[in-house]
Design a protein around this motif. Structure first.
Motif, short mmCIF file in Angstrom:
data_model
loop_
_atom_site.label_atom_id
_atom_site.label_comp_id
_atom_site.label_asym_id
_atom_site.label_seq_id
_atom_site.Cartn_x
_atom_site.Cartn_y
_atom_site.Cartn_z
N THR A 1 3.62 10.17 -0.42
CA THR A 1 4.90 9.52 -0.19
C THR A 1 5.26 9.61 1.28
O THR A 1 4.78 10.47 2.00
CB THR A 1 6.02 10.16 -1.03
OG1 THR A 1 6.13 11.54 -0.68
CG2 THR A 1 5.73 10.03 -2.52
N LYS A 2 6.11 8.68 1.69
CA LYS A 2 6.47 8.64 3.11
C LYS A 2 7.87 8.09 3.29
O LYS A 2 8.25 7.08 2.68
CB LYS A 2 5.47 7.77 3.87
CG LYS A 2 5.74 7.72 5.36
CD LYS A 2 4.67 6.96 6.11
CE LYS A 2 4.89 7.05 7.61
NZ LYS A 2 3.86 6.30 8.37
N LEU B 1 14.62 5.16 5.42
CA LEU B 1 14.24 4.85 4.05
C LEU B 1 13.65 6.11 3.44
O LEU B 1 12.62 6.60 3.92
CB LEU B 1 13.21 3.72 4.03
CG LEU B 1 12.68 3.31 2.64
CD1 LEU B 1 13.80 2.72 1.79
CD2 LEU B 1 11.53 2.33 2.77
N PRO B 2 14.27 6.67 2.40
CA PRO B 2 13.76 7.92 1.83
C PRO B 2 12.38 7.72 1.19
O PRO B 2 11.91 6.60 0.99
CB PRO B 2 14.81 8.27 0.77
CG PRO B 2 15.99 7.41 1.05
CD PRO B 2 15.46 6.18 1.71
N ASP B 3 11.76 8.84 0.83
CA ASP B 3 10.51 8.78 0.09
C ASP B 3 10.71 7.98 -1.19
O ASP B 3 11.77 8.03 -1.83
CB ASP B 3 10.05 10.19 -0.31
CG ASP B 3 9.59 11.00 0.90
OD1 ASP B 3 9.55 10.45 2.01
OD2 ASP B 3 9.28 12.19 0.71
N TYR B 4 9.66 7.23 -1.59
CA TYR B 4 9.69 6.54 -2.86
C TYR B 4 9.96 7.56 -3.97
O TYR B 4 9.43 8.66 -3.94
CB TYR B 4 8.35 5.84 -3.12
CG TYR B 4 8.30 5.13 -4.44
CD1 TYR B 4 8.75 3.82 -4.54
CD2 TYR B 4 7.84 5.78 -5.59
CE1 TYR B 4 8.74 3.18 -5.78
CE2 TYR B 4 7.84 5.15 -6.81
CZ TYR B 4 8.28 3.85 -6.90
OH TYR B 4 8.29 3.22 -8.12
N PRO B 5 10.82 7.23 -4.96
CA PRO B 5 11.35 5.91 -5.29
C PRO B 5 12.77 5.65 -4.79
O PRO B 5 13.38 4.66 -5.19
CB PRO B 5 11.34 5.94 -6.82
CG PRO B 5 11.69 7.36 -7.14
CD PRO B 5 11.02 8.18 -6.07
N ASP B 6 13.32 6.53 -3.96
CA ASP B 6 14.71 6.35 -3.52
C ASP B 6 14.83 5.23 -2.49
O ASP B 6 13.88 4.89 -1.79
CB ASP B 6 15.24 7.66 -2.93
CG ASP B 6 15.30 8.78 -3.96
OD1 ASP B 6 15.46 8.46 -5.15
OD2 ASP B 6 15.16 9.95 -3.57
N ASP C 1 0.82 -1.21 0.00
CA ASP C 1 0.00 0.00 0.00
C ASP C 1 0.85 1.26 0.00
O ASP C 1 0.56 2.22 -0.72
CB ASP C 1 -0.94 0.01 1.21
CG ASP C 1 -2.19 -0.82 1.00
OD1 ASP C 1 -2.52 -1.13 -0.16
OD2 ASP C 1 -2.84 -1.17 2.00
N LEU C 2 1.91 1.29 0.80
CA LEU C 2 2.79 2.46 0.83
C LEU C 2 3.38 2.74 -0.55
O LEU C 2 3.50 3.91 -0.97
CB LEU C 2 3.91 2.26 1.85
CG LEU C 2 3.53 2.37 3.32
CD1 LEU C 2 4.67 1.88 4.20
CD2 LEU C 2 3.15 3.80 3.69
N ARG C 3 3.73 1.69 -1.25
CA ARG C 3 4.30 1.85 -2.59
C ARG C 3 3.27 2.40 -3.57
O ARG C 3 3.54 3.32 -4.34
CB ARG C 3 4.83 0.50 -3.10
CG ARG C 3 6.10 0.02 -2.43
CD ARG C 3 6.38 -1.47 -2.64
NE ARG C 3 5.84 -2.01 -3.86
CZ ARG C 3 6.52 -2.18 -4.99
NH1 ARG C 3 7.81 -1.83 -5.04
NH2 ARG C 3 5.95 -2.70 -6.05
N ARG C 4 2.06 1.87 -3.54
CA ARG C 4 1.07 2.31 -4.53
C ARG C 4 0.55 3.72 -4.23
O ARG C 4 0.24 4.46 -5.16
CB ARG C 4 -0.09 1.31 -4.63
CG ARG C 4 -1.06 1.28 -3.45
CD ARG C 4 -2.13 0.23 -3.69
NE ARG C 4 -3.10 0.13 -2.61
CZ ARG C 4 -4.29 0.71 -2.63
NH1 ARG C 4 -4.65 1.45 -3.68
NH2 ARG C 4 -5.13 0.56 -1.63
N TYR C 5 0.46 4.08 -2.96
CA TYR C 5 0.04 5.45 -2.63
C TYR C 5 1.02 6.47 -3.22
O TYR C 5 0.62 7.58 -3.60
CB TYR C 5 -0.02 5.66 -1.12
CG TYR C 5 -1.05 4.82 -0.39
CD1 TYR C 5 -2.16 4.30 -1.04
CD2 TYR C 5 -0.90 4.54 0.97
CE1 TYR C 5 -3.11 3.52 -0.35
CE2 TYR C 5 -1.84 3.79 1.67
CZ TYR C 5 -2.93 3.27 1.00
OH TYR C 5 -3.85 2.51 1.68
#
Length: 514
Positions: A451-452, A478-483, A438-442
């Protein structure tokens, strides 16, 4: 009657990777002559293994015989490390720490890098379904109904494994870039092909998942197994509604969810009046389908107070704890064990019942279970995203009234409503294998993207001293997606065996801050 010859490669394929499942092995063989035989093959090699991993289990994550994806529980924002005394190589903190800290190559045990077995394990299951879908057409002596049951389950299972592969080893579905983002190799034929497979685009993988689930819905119509461990039409409909939410195709979601909700067979459990702890098991009227293993008891060990040396592992994060109203939300009251050790309070999840061997046959998986509550949440999300906010609030309220005592009226709208739905989804499905996805798709949602960055603290420890917590050492970020480490690396062996035709993901270790 025609005999169909199966090589035992269906039990040997994929033990290391996608390449290996293309190789045949003729050491042993078996014969299938009917849909009944194919059904046994589905149970034995098509479905994920039914297994409980208990608190003191000894296993390794470097082989395909361990539990499925226990590391999904420690990569998201619902967990924190806890250290009270020493730990050994059998401890969850020891085994899962590379995932908790998002290392570049997390499949690392005792400092030795080994090949990730998950990739090959899932492709092995796919290989079985491919063969069964091909061979079932030859059994014309069986009834069409019997063949449809085999077809439907096989399509459902193949969709399952591609869904898991693409969400573990590829970027989330972004409508803007899904056609070019690298997904995973698609293998849909039962025969060996002398080619080097390449990663199909994320978009292609998702559309194959959709096709398989639509086929499953068609073929499983009228099939009513006696166990929640077999795929059904309702399970396929709910699964497809989840996939459409991932794809941002919210217009396609309501009809699927409403069909599931119309089934009298499934009912929400009213937690506001029950006293059952560990309220999610195979006998619950909420369970629609479940397969795979249960490893929560291993990841989140509860015997802190009884160990002479103390036990280190993982616990519920303070952030997750804070989004529950302890006095009103019965999910917290009924799903959490409170452990007090020398004045320290630790919370561990126990929502999915499987605490002792006698309960093994009543447990459900803690990373691949479909419950009726998801139909309400998928429906609410889809309605809110398409402007039908009143209906979305109504769907959400029906669920929340069964979970929260004296629920206040839901008045949110716009982005606030979407955030409430996402928060409710987090509360409802924590430690069921959904939060990481879910975190990835949001992060790539076409509407209200979110992003989180995640912070995981780590501690030093004192051998044999459980009277004080571990000494705070710092944290990994863990940085914000996509890093960072939002996508797991492709197994090295796959890249080597295909001579580079399968390209690895860009993934860097996360920074440590003292």
């Amino acid at each position: 009657m025609k005999k169909v010859y199966f090589l035992v490669w269906m039990c040997l394929w994929g033990l290391t990777g996608c390449s290996d499942f293309l190789e045949e092995d003729s050491k042993e063989n078996t014969y299938a002559t009917s849909c009944s035989d194919l059904n046994e093959l589905l149970v034995g090699s098509g479905y994920m293994e039914h297994r409980v991993v208990y608190e003191n289990a000894k296993f390794t994550i470097k082989t395909a015989s361990g539990p499925y994806f226990p590391w999904l529980h420690v990569m998201d924002d619902d967990v924190e490390e806890v250290v009270l005394g020493n730990y050994t190589e059998t401890n969850s903190r020891y085994k899962l720490n590379p995932f908790y800290t998002w290392e570049k190559d997390p499949f690392n045990e005792a400092g030795v890098l080994f090949n990730d077995p998950t990739w090959g394990r899932l492709y092995k299951h796919i290989a079985v379904t491919n063969v069964i879908l091909d061979k079932v057409e030859e059994f014309t002596h069986d009834t069409e109904e019997d063949r449809n049951i085999i077809r439907g389950q096989s399509h459902f299972l193949r969709a399952t494994y591609y869904y898991l592969l693409v969400n573990i080893y590829a970027k989330p579905y972004d409508p803007i870039s899904a056609a070019t983002d690298l997904g995973v190799p698609l293998k849909l034929t039962p025969y060996v092909e002398d080619i080097d497979y390449k990663r199909s685009p994320v978009d292609s993988v998702y559309h194959q998942i959709v096709r398989d689930l639509k086929q499953a819905i068609h073929y499983l119509d009228g099939y009513e197994p006696k166990t929640v461990r077999r795929a059904t039409k309702s399970a396929a409909q709910l699964f497809l509604s989840r996939v459409y939410c991932y794809m941002g195709q919210w217009d396609s979601v309501p009809a699927l969810c409403e069909s599931v909700l119309a089934r009298e067979k499934y009912q929400l459990k009213d937690l506001t009046v029950t006293k059952d702890t560990g309220w999610i098991d195979a006998n619950s009227p909420e369970i629609i389908f479940s397969q795979g293993s249960h490893s929560t008891n291993f990841v989140f060990k509860g015997e802190y107070a009884n160990s002479p040396d103390g036990i280190s592992g993982y616990r519920i994060s303070d952030e997750l704890h804070q989004i529950f109203d302890e006095n009103k939300d019965k999910r917290w009251m009924l799903s959490v064990d409170t452990i007090d050790v020398e004045g320290f309070t630790i919370y561990i999840p126990r929502k999915v019942r499987a605490s002792m061997p006698s309960e093994e046959f009543s447990f459900v998986s803690d990373n691949f279970t479909f419950r009726l509550s998801e139909a309400y949440l998928n429906l609410a999300e889809a309605l809110a995203m398409t402007g039908r906010e009143g209906e979305a609030r109504n769907a959400l309220e029906k669920l929340m009234k069964k979970r929260i005592v004296d629920l206040a009226p839901i008045t949110e709208s716009g982005e606030s409503l979407i955030r409430l739905i996402r928060k409710e989804r987090r509360r409802e499905f924590c430690f069921e294998g959904q939060r990481w996805f879910d975190l990835r798709r949001y992060a790539v949602s076409s509407k209200f993207p979110e992003t989180k960055s995640i912070k995981h603290v780590v501690y030093d420890y004192a051998y044999g001293d459980k009277s004080t917590p571990g000494v705070y050492r710092g944290y990994y970020q863990l940085p914000d997606y996509p890093d960072g480490g939002w996508v797991l690396p492709i197994p090295t062996q796959e890249i080597e065996q295909t001579e580079g035709s399968i390209v690895n993901n860009d993934r860097e270790s996360c920074l440590f801050y003292e």
